[in-house]
Design a protein around this motif. Structure first.
Motif, mmCIF file in Angstrom:
data_model
loop_
_atom_site.group_PDB
_atom_site.id
_atom_site.type_symbol
_atom_site.label_atom_id
_atom_site.label_comp_id
_atom_site.label_asym_id
_atom_site.label_seq_id
_atom_site.Cartn_x
_atom_site.Cartn_y
_atom_site.Cartn_z
ATOM 1 N N GLN A 1 0.846 -1.206 0.000
ATOM 2 C CA GLN A 1 0.000 0.000 0.000
ATOM 3 C C GLN A 1 0.882 1.258 0.000
ATOM 4 O O GLN A 1 1.624 1.471 -0.947
ATOM 5 N N CYS A 2 0.816 2.038 1.077
ATOM 6 C CA CYS A 2 1.537 3.315 1.120
ATOM 7 C C CYS A 2 3.027 3.174 0.801
ATOM 8 O O CYS A 2 3.555 3.857 -0.076
ATOM 9 N N GLU A 3 3.690 2.269 1.512
ATOM 10 C CA GLU A 3 5.142 2.147 1.330
ATOM 11 C C GLU A 3 5.482 1.559 -0.033
ATOM 12 O O GLU A 3 6.530 1.866 -0.608
ATOM 13 N N GLY A 4 4.595 0.731 -0.544
ATOM 14 C CA GLY A 4 4.806 0.152 -1.870
ATOM 15 C C GLY A 4 4.777 1.217 -2.967
ATOM 16 O O GLY A 4 5.356 1.035 -4.038
ATOM 17 N N LYS A 5 4.065 2.310 -2.685
ATOM 18 C CA LYS A 5 3.948 3.380 -3.681
ATOM 19 C C LYS A 5 4.960 4.511 -3.459
ATOM 20 O O LYS A 5 5.112 5.381 -4.306
ATOM 21 N N CYS A 6 5.600 4.511 -2.322
ATOM 22 C CA CYS A 6 6.497 5.618 -1.952
ATOM 23 C C CYS A 6 7.625 5.756 -2.977
ATOM 24 O O CYS A 6 8.305 4.776 -3.311
ATOM 25 N N VAL A 7 7.848 6.982 -3.470
ATOM 26 C CA VAL A 7 8.877 7.198 -4.511
ATOM 27 C C VAL A 7 10.275 6.837 -4.001
ATOM 28 O O VAL A 7 11.143 6.460 -4.774
ATOM 29 N N ARG A 8 10.483 6.945 -2.716
ATOM 30 C CA ARG A 8 11.805 6.617 -2.186
ATOM 31 C C ARG A 8 12.105 5.128 -2.309
ATOM 32 O O ARG A 8 13.269 4.720 -2.248
ATOM 33 N N GLY A 9 11.075 4.362 -2.486
ATOM 34 C CA GLY A 9 11.276 2.933 -2.649
ATOM 35 C C GLY A 9 11.837 2.553 -4.006
ATOM 36 O O GLY A 9 12.327 1.445 -4.205
ATOM 37 N N LYS A 10 11.744 3.496 -4.961
ATOM 38 C CA LYS A 10 12.241 3.188 -6.309
ATOM 39 C C LYS A 10 13.757 3.058 -6.324
ATOM 40 O O LYS A 10 14.321 2.241 -7.025
ATOM 41 N N LYS A 11 14.395 3.932 -5.532
ATOM 42 C CA LYS A 11 15.863 3.836 -5.394
ATOM 43 C C LYS A 11 16.132 3.687 -3.915
ATOM 44 O O LYS A 11 16.309 4.677 -3.228
ATOM 45 N N GLY A 12 16.088 2.489 -3.430
ATOM 46 C CA GLY A 12 16.341 2.291 -2.004
ATOM 47 C C GLY A 12 15.077 1.956 -1.232
ATOM 48 O O GLY A 12 14.164 1.326 -1.761
ATOM 49 N N GLN A 13 15.025 2.408 -0.002
ATOM 50 C CA GLN A 13 13.966 1.995 0.917
ATOM 51 C C GLN A 13 12.890 3.064 1.028
ATOM 52 O O GLN A 13 13.215 4.242 1.164
ATOM 53 N N PRO A 14 11.613 2.656 1.020
ATOM 54 C CA PRO A 14 10.547 3.635 1.219
ATOM 55 C C PRO A 14 10.573 4.192 2.643
ATOM 56 O O PRO A 14 11.173 3.608 3.537
ATOM 57 N N VAL A 15 9.888 5.318 2.827
ATOM 58 C CA VAL A 15 9.718 5.854 4.181
ATOM 59 C C VAL A 15 8.930 4.827 4.998
ATOM 60 O O VAL A 15 7.974 4.224 4.486
ATOM 61 N N ALA A 16 9.308 4.649 6.254
ATOM 62 C CA ALA A 16 8.653 3.640 7.106
ATOM 63 C C ALA A 16 7.331 4.195 7.630
ATOM 64 O O ALA A 16 7.161 4.456 8.826
ATOM 65 N N ILE A 17 6.376 4.364 6.726
ATOM 66 C CA ILE A 17 5.118 5.038 7.058
ATOM 67 C C ILE A 17 4.355 4.287 8.159
ATOM 68 O O ILE A 17 3.818 4.893 9.085
ATOM 69 N N GLY A 18 4.334 2.952 8.054
ATOM 70 C CA GLY A 18 3.603 2.155 9.045
ATOM 71 C C GLY A 18 4.151 2.348 10.444
ATOM 72 O O GLY A 18 3.400 2.561 11.397
ATOM 73 N N TRP A 19 5.462 2.301 10.561
ATOM 74 C CA TRP A 19 6.079 2.457 11.885
ATOM 75 C C TRP A 19 5.823 3.857 12.437
ATOM 76 O O TRP A 19 5.668 4.045 13.638
ATOM 77 N N LEU A 20 5.810 4.849 11.539
ATOM 78 C CA LEU A 20 5.584 6.227 11.987
ATOM 79 C C LEU A 20 4.124 6.430 12.385
ATOM 80 O O LEU A 20 3.827 7.128 13.353
ATOM 81 N N GLU A 21 3.245 5.778 11.655
ATOM 82 C CA GLU A 21 1.825 5.854 12.008
ATOM 83 C C GLU A 21 1.624 5.277 13.414
ATOM 84 O O GLU A 21 0.955 5.871 14.265
ATOM 85 N N ARG A 22 2.226 4.134 13.631
ATOM 86 C CA ARG A 22 2.152 3.498 14.940
ATOM 87 C C ARG A 22 2.751 4.405 16.014
ATOM 88 O O ARG A 22 2.173 4.574 17.098
#
Lengths: 276, 473
Positions: free
Chosen positions: B104-125
């Motif tokens: 979902q969110c992290e799968g779409k994160c542009v940072r995931g294209k080159k490297g690791q996406p933002v850890a949105i789930g952990w930040l939400e938590r």
């Protein structure tokens, strides 16, 4: 919270409890059960609803105190509360004026039989009732059942009441002697008794309906713990039953599954544990 | 906006999540993930580039305003972040823990294209947990509409709808069939993944919004949907998953065979893991085989390990790539010593001389052409049958529709699987009755049920416009 209105011991370890549960009292039909959880942390126990009073908003449960949880439930006094009661659950008994029916109850099974028999009698059926128990004190609800039966027979293993022996004795005699075939036999009791009744009626071609009480958790179809094999098909007693065709039930499996937890020690481990 | 250049943001490495040690945690039910410290969370939030397209928001079934809450967090304004998060998500402490973010969110994160996406789930938590400790829950709006809405089921779909409807000023009454709230959040997802204090908290937040919750009401049995429709202005049906599916192989009713529903319900809802001998028992197998490859299978096998199994084994008929479970769960399971038997299908469950499970007979599979689901279809390898010794089996194959509510309602249109048919606004064939979650989808995820709940709440709000509350009539 559900208030206990009255609680009386009607036979050894057998209690009749009247409990305030207006919604269940209104919705309940014969053959249905409720799930009772006494207190936080307690088990969910399925119990047949023996009777209701929609005006007073009460249901009657007849409870055999056989294990820790049921003993704890029957120790609840009038005026005290039960934490959770959910129901009515299960399919109601199909009630019509069939003509002649035979009702057979063994031990506490008579309590499950009682609401069915009452409804069948009210629908105009002619009832022959056979109630068995180890001895006289274990023959329960006999007078209540006799009140709306054309004929009522008690059997005890020690001969302390009625005929000496098992319910199958008089049942066989009635099937042999009766000129008109009964529409059905309703049998409720311990698994060996329901099996014996079903085996007895099979050659007579008399429809035999049994009410099963396998282990269940939620009672709403979610866990599948109450699954029984009926006619080679897996059924859930909580949503498909609890009544099934007695000639089709796999009693060995039912008996084994009912007793599974008694074979575990207090850690939930098997006493004859396998090597890993 | 914190004064950081894109280059500086890009230079920050994705944070790690502090976890309980795998060996230790495999013997307890405490939560695996320990949560981020404040400084780590702020640093991680700074990794968000705040891009214009906001693909993360599109990837979220409830459309959380992700860049906005991350921006507040990056500034150190956790309360501000929480306020934004609460607007879109009724259960953020839950979704931060159980959503499949990588899809979902992290799968779409542009940072995931080159490297690791933002850890949105952990930040939400992080933000949700911080809010639970430091902020007052929201109160019911001062202005009430006078409408009363019934919500059937207190799982993720029902709770979300209840929260949204209460915020809109409607009176909300939730009917729950079990003796406790939360649905799958309580009976299904184990303590080590979603502590029950989190569920209690989410439910308390709703109560503070004025939502009434009544347990022990089985709609279809205790009350019918028709009776509820008579008393309420609208209804949202989210009564969840139904009857567990089994393998349809011989031996399935032996002692020691559980559906995952039963295994997890005994453990989680009934508290069998505590070992209280006056409560609900569970059979603690020494070698447990779990069939399935989804989150429920992972929850079951990891539960088996924690209940003392010396070997806890996943048996799955496809490969690891095809497993529907969250990546983090598979990873955690591997760390905890869970064994994976991939590309095997069950043939039979074998019994010992006392009617208990003694082994499963399996057949090796290989992957053939893709099937309708797009996953490669497993094909049996002839002559590859073998036995795997075990004393307990858990079947985690999903569920079919629960008939209790729908059987009592002949006018409610169902699909051929018995699930309720709902349109894109979650409306059903009955006027004023909306439905969502597993009873419509036939088995999905917490967040999809929540998405349905949110959508239904908006549709109900629309539906009620211009009507007169029944209570006033």
């Amino acid at each position: 919270m559900f208030k206990v209105i009255s609680n009386e011991e009607i036979a050894p370890q057998l209690h009749r409890m009247v409990i305030e549960a207006p919604r269940i009292a209104k919705a309940r039909k014969p053959g249905q059960f409720a799930i009772v959880r006494l207190r936080p942390g307690a088990e969910r126990i399925p119990l047949t609803i023996a009777d209701d009073d929609p005006v007073a908003g009460t249901i009657t449960l007849i409870i055999q105190a056989v294990g820790y949880s049921t003993q704890e439930i029957v120790a609840t006094k009038a005026g005290e509360y039960i934490q959770n009661i959910a129901g009515p659950l299960g399919m109601p008994t199909e009630i019509e004026n069939w003509g002649k029916v035979i009702c057979v109850g063994g031990g506490a099974g008579a309590a499950v039989l009682y609401p069915l028999a009452k409804a069948l009698a009210q629908a105009g059926n002619e009832l022959i009732t056979i109630i068995g128990g180890r001895s006289a004190e274990y023959v329960i609800l006999f007078d209540e059942l006799a009140a709306f039966s054309k004929e009522a027979i008690a059997t005890t293993e020690d001969g302390s009441m009625g005929e000496k022996g098992f319910v199958t004795g008089p049942l066989k005699r009635i099937l042999d002697e009766s000129t008109t075939k009964p529409h059905a036999v309703y049998a409720v009791g311990p698994v060996p008794m329901m099996r014996a009744v079903s085996e007895l009626t099979r050659p007579y071609g008399v429809k035999t309906i049994v009410s099963l009480n396998p282990i269940m958790i939620d009672g709403t179809g979610m866990c599948g713990g109450c699954r029984v094999t009926v006619g080679g098909e897996v059924k859930f007693a909580c949503v498909d039953g609890p009544e099934f065709d007695g000639h089709q039930v796999d009693y060995d499996e039912l008996f084994a599954r009912q007793n599974a937890y008694q074979e575990l020690d207090e850690h939930g481990c098997r006493l004859d544990s396998v090597k890993v | 906006m914190t004064e950081l250049t894109i280059k500086e943001r890009m230079a920050i490495q994705r944070t790690t999540m502090p976890e309980q040690d795998p060996v230790e945690r495999a013997q307890n039910f405490k939560e695996v993930n320990q949560g981020l410290p404040l400084e780590w969370a702020i640093q991680e939030a700074k990794r968000c580039l705040g891009c214009k397209k906001r693909p993360c928001v599109d990837g979220c079934p409830v459309n959380v305003h992700i860049p906005e809450f991350l921006d507040k967090l990056a500034e150190g304004d956790v309360a501000g972040a929480a306020t934004i998060l609460r607007v879109d998500n009724a259960l953020p402490a839950t979704t931060g823990r159980v959503c499949p973010q990588e899809m979902q969110c992290e799968g779409k994160c542009v940072r995931g294209k080159k490297g690791q996406p933002v850890a949105i789930g952990w930040l939400e938590r992080f933000v949700a947990d911080w809010a639970a400790e430091n902020m007052e829950p929201d109160k019911a709006p001062a202005e009430q509409t006078g409408f009363r809405v019934a919500v059937i089921g207190s799982g993720p779909g029902g709770l979300t709808a209840a929260g949204e409807l209460a915020r809109a000023g409607h009176g909300v009454h939730v009917f729950e069939a079990l003796h406790d709230t939360g649905g799958v959040l309580r009976y299904g997802i184990p303590e080590f993944r979603l502590p029950k204090r989190i569920v209690d908290q989410e439910v308390e937040n709703l109560r503070s919004l004025g939502v009434e919750i009544e347990c022990d009401v089985i709609v279809g049995r205790t009350l019918t949907l028709s009776e509820i429709r008579d008393d309420f202005d609208a209804v949202f049906v989210a009564n969840g998953a139904g009857l567990p599916m089994f393998l349809n192989v011989p031996g399935e009713n032996l002692k020691g065979v559980y559906s995952a529903n039963e295994y997890l319900t005994r453990t989680n809802l009934m508290g069998a893991w505590t070992g209280d001998v006056t409560g609900t028992p569970i059979f603690r197998g020494r070698r447990v085989v779990v069939f399935g490859g989804g989150n429920v299978a992972m929850d079951s096998v990891r539960t088996a390990k924690r209940l003392g199994a010396e070997r806890a084994i996943i048996a799955y008929r496809r490969g690891k790539e095809e497993m529907p479970a969250r990546v983090e769960e598979v990873h955690h399971a591997e760390e905890e010593g869970i064994e994976f038997h991939l590309l095997v299908a069950p043939l039979e469950i074998l019994e010992d001389d006392k009617g208990w499970v003694r082994a499963v007979r399996l057949q090796k599979m290989e992957l053939g052409e893709p099937d309708a689901s797009g996953r490669r279809r497993p094909v049996a390898v002839p002559g590859s049958e073998f036995e795997l010794e075990c004393d307990a089996v858990v079947v985690a194959l999903g569920t079919v529709a629960n008939p209790l509510l729908t059987n009592a309602e002949p006018d409610l249109k169902l699909d051929k699987w018995g699930n309720i048919i709902a349109d894109e606004s979650q409306a059903t064939s009955l006027d004023g009755v909306f439905a969502g979650g597993d009873i419509v989808r036939g088995g999905a995820t917490v967040i999809l049920a929540m998405g349905d709940g949110k959508c239904a709440a908006q549709s109900i709000d629309e539906y009620l416009k211009g009507k007169t509350p029944k209570a006033a009539a």
